[in-house]
Structures are given as structure tokens and as C-alpha cells.
Design a protein around this motif. Sequence first.
Motif, PDB file in Angstrom:
ATOM      1  N   UNK A 209      60.010 -42.601 -81.431  1.00 30.24           N
ATOM      2  CA  UNK A 209      58.558 -42.615 -81.310  1.00 30.24           C
ATOM      3  C   UNK A 209      57.989 -41.351 -81.913  1.00 30.24           C
ATOM      4  N   UNK A 210      56.744 -41.422 -82.339  1.00 26.77           N
ATOM      5  CA  UNK A 210      56.070 -40.309 -82.981  1.00 26.77           C
ATOM      6  C   UNK A 210      54.975 -39.775 -82.069  1.00 26.77           C
ATOM      7  N   UNK A 211      54.891 -38.461 -81.976  1.00 21.24           N
ATOM      8  CA  UNK A 211      53.752 -37.788 -81.338  1.00 21.24           C
ATOM      9  C   UNK A 211      53.124 -36.890 -82.391  1.00 21.24           C
ATOM     10  N   UNK A 212      51.851 -37.158 -82.697  1.00 22.05           N
ATOM     11  CA  UNK A 212      51.200 -36.448 -83.785  1.00 22.05           C
ATOM     12  C   UNK A 212      49.908 -35.791 -83.303  1.00 22.05           C
TER      13      UNK A 212
ATOM     14  N   UNK B 268      53.954 -32.293 -74.728  1.00 15.27           N
ATOM     15  CA  UNK B 268      55.080 -32.651 -73.865  1.00 15.27           C
ATOM     16  C   UNK B 268      54.775 -33.931 -73.091  1.00 15.27           C
ATOM     17  N   UNK B 269      53.550 -34.067 -72.612  1.00 17.58           N
ATOM     18  CA  UNK B 269      53.187 -35.267 -71.861  1.00 17.58           C
ATOM     19  C   UNK B 269      53.303 -36.531 -72.692  1.00 17.58           C
ATOM     20  N   UNK B 270      52.849 -36.490 -73.925  1.00 15.14           N
ATOM     21  CA  UNK B 270      52.967 -37.656 -74.798  1.00 15.14           C
ATOM     22  C   UNK B 270      54.422 -37.927 -75.165  1.00 15.14           C
ATOM     23  N   UNK B 271      55.198 -36.861 -75.335  1.00 19.18           N
ATOM     24  CA  UNK B 271      56.628 -37.052 -75.607  1.00 19.18           C
ATOM     25  C   UNK B 271      57.320 -37.722 -74.427  1.00 19.18           C
ATOM     26  N   UNK B 272      56.934 -37.356 -73.213  1.00 18.66           N
ATOM     27  CA  UNK B 272      57.506 -38.018 -72.021  1.00 18.66           C
ATOM     28  C   UNK B 272      57.166 -39.507 -72.017  1.00 18.66           C
ATOM     29  N   UNK B 273      55.955 -39.842 -72.433  1.00 19.66           N
ATOM     30  CA  UNK B 273      55.570 -41.248 -72.512  1.00 19.66           C
ATOM     31  C   UNK B 273      56.466 -42.002 -73.487  1.00 19.66           C
ATOM     32  N   UNK B 274      56.732 -41.395 -74.629  1.00 19.37           N
ATOM     33  CA  UNK B 274      57.599 -42.011 -75.635  1.00 19.37           C
ATOM     34  C   UNK B 274      58.981 -42.291 -75.058  1.00 19.37           C
ATOM     35  N   UNK B 275      59.518 -41.335 -74.280  1.00 16.94           N
ATOM     36  CA  UNK B 275      60.882 -41.463 -73.759  1.00 16.94           C
ATOM     37  C   UNK B 275      60.927 -42.358 -72.529  1.00 16.94           C
ATOM     38  N   UNK B 276      60.012 -42.142 -71.578  1.00 14.77           N
ATOM     39  CA  UNK B 276      60.103 -42.803 -70.280  1.00 14.77           C
ATOM     40  C   UNK B 276      59.469 -44.198 -70.271  1.00 14.77           C
TER      41      UNK B 276
ATOM     42  N   UNK C 298      45.186 -40.556 -87.635  1.00 18.43           N
ATOM     43  CA  UNK C 298      46.295 -40.451 -88.584  1.00 18.43           C
ATOM     44  C   UNK C 298      47.423 -41.446 -88.287  1.00 18.43           C
ATOM     45  N   UNK C 299      47.296 -42.219 -87.219  1.00 16.29           N
ATOM     46  CA  UNK C 299      48.399 -43.101 -86.828  1.00 16.29           C
ATOM     47  C   UNK C 299      48.612 -44.241 -87.825  1.00 16.29           C
ATOM     48  N   UNK C 300      47.539 -44.737 -88.431  1.00 15.09           N
ATOM     49  CA  UNK C 300      47.687 -45.783 -89.429  1.00 15.09           C
ATOM     50  C   UNK C 300      48.528 -45.314 -90.606  1.00 15.09           C
TER      51      UNK C 300
ATOM     52  N   UNK D 198      53.788 -44.753 -81.355  1.00 14.28           N
ATOM     53  CA  UNK D 198      53.188 -43.634 -82.072  1.00 14.28           C
ATOM     54  C   UNK D 198      51.904 -43.273 -81.352  1.00 14.28           C
ATOM     55  N   UNK D 199      51.750 -41.995 -81.018  1.00 13.69           N
ATOM     56  CA  UNK D 199      50.605 -41.543 -80.249  1.00 13.69           C
ATOM     57  C   UNK D 199      49.955 -40.325 -80.900  1.00 13.69           C
ATOM     58  N   UNK D 200      48.641 -40.295 -80.842  1.00 10.70           N
ATOM     59  CA  UNK D 200      47.906 -39.096 -81.204  1.00 10.70           C
ATOM     60  C   UNK D 200      47.669 -38.258 -79.960  1.00 10.70           C
TER      61      UNK D 200
END
Length: 246
Positions: free
Chosen positions: A116-119, A166-174, A124-126, A144-146
Motif C-alpha cells: 500500500x502507498x501512503x503519500x 504513521x497512522x495511515x501506514x497502520x491503516x495500510x497494514x492492519x 496525487x492518488x490518481x 493508496x492514501x493521501x
Amino acid sequence: MIRLTIINPNTSAAMTEKIGHAARSVAAPDTEIRALCPGPLDGPAAIESHSDEIRAAAAVQALIQDDLARGGSDGYIIACFGDPGLDAARELVDVPVIGVAEAAMHVAMLAGRTFGIVTTLSRTLGRARDIAHRYGADGALVAAYGSGLGVLELEDTRPEAYERILGWCRTVVEEDEADVVVLGCAGMADLCHRLSASLGVPVVDGVAAAVGLASGMARMGVGTSKRDEYAHPPLAPRVRAAETTV
């Protein structure tokens, strides 16, 4: 000695310094890293739109042309997650040219089955999904999250910005159950190890990934093919740009 030139296509000297430091931290002792960006009048302050990307691509081309006039490098890295000007840059040289998004996605697919991407900004996600499709990574990309952070907020990442990422990265993983997290901005290059330690999964920074790929290709003697599409452009215009090197 291998000489790599890393181009930050925005005009932020502070971000260019951060990118150069991240690159040198993973480079082999025999690899010289030169990090540069366009001058204040020659590129966008931040790359947060398609219009910014057009200016960034022109700046990339101009800075490579200027480097070639000085003797050139053994490889070039475009340090913006949209990989602006990548194809045009490959027309100019026969050495490796690597975009950080391209490098990060390929390394992520080697490190796990999904990523997953955190940007930065959601607008810019498109573009991120478009280039994932181009690189054959859309089957592995599960999210993919902004983060809502502007690019220039990452010149010196404050604790509250880090916690948001970090919070968005946790969403990607969890929640999305991705095996790997890809950081979608070269300005996040210094956060990789902290985030990986907190999350317990690989976190890939495209700057470090691109250094590994570009230097590896240079050692192998594998450059950019000049057979057809990436042949030198006919009557290529000479575009000059000022630069800032850090």
C-alpha cells in the motif's frame, strides 16, 4: 567509482539535502552521490498537480543536459513520486535512469505479495495508480492514501506530521493487510526505518530503492536501450536551467 546524480525536481534545497543524505546512507563506499534541484525560477516549489509535473519534467531534462555538458554521470534518479520526465530523461542518456516510484514499487513486490502507498495530498492518488498500472504493480497495490500533508511540510518533518503518516501506514497494514508499505514522497525518505520498526513490516523509500537499482545496473553494465523508443531525440532542444546542489 560510480557517480549517481539525484534530481529533486522541486526547488526546495532543504528537501534536496534530505534526499541526498538518505541516498548516501545506503550507497556503497565507491558510489558518489550528487543531489541537486532546479533554481527558484526554473521549477515548481512543490509538485502537487499535473501542472507542477509539467514544469518538473522540463527541469529534469534541463538538469540532465547540464550534467551531460560537464561529463555526465553513471546513472540518474528522479526523486519525485510521480516520476516526472522519466521517459524524456531516458531519451537523453544511455545510462540507467530510475524514478523513485518505479523503484519503490518494484522493491515492494520483491519484499511481499501486496503493498500500500501512503503519500501527500489525495489529489496525487490518481497519478500514483496510473504509474502503478504502467509498472505492472496494480495487481499488488491494495491501498493508496493521501495523508493530507503538503510536500513542503516534509522539508523538516515535525512530530505531528510523522504521527499522521504513521497512522495511515497502520491503516495500510492492519485494515488493508498489505505486506509492505511504500512511502509516496521523496520527502519521506528519512522516516523509513522508524516506521518499519513501529509497524513490523518492510517500509520502502523510493530514494534508497533507486540508489540500489541504479548502482546495481551501472555495475552490471546495463543502461538504457537506444534501439527504438529511447533513442536520442532528433533535434532535441537545448534547455538550460540553474541548479542548486547540496
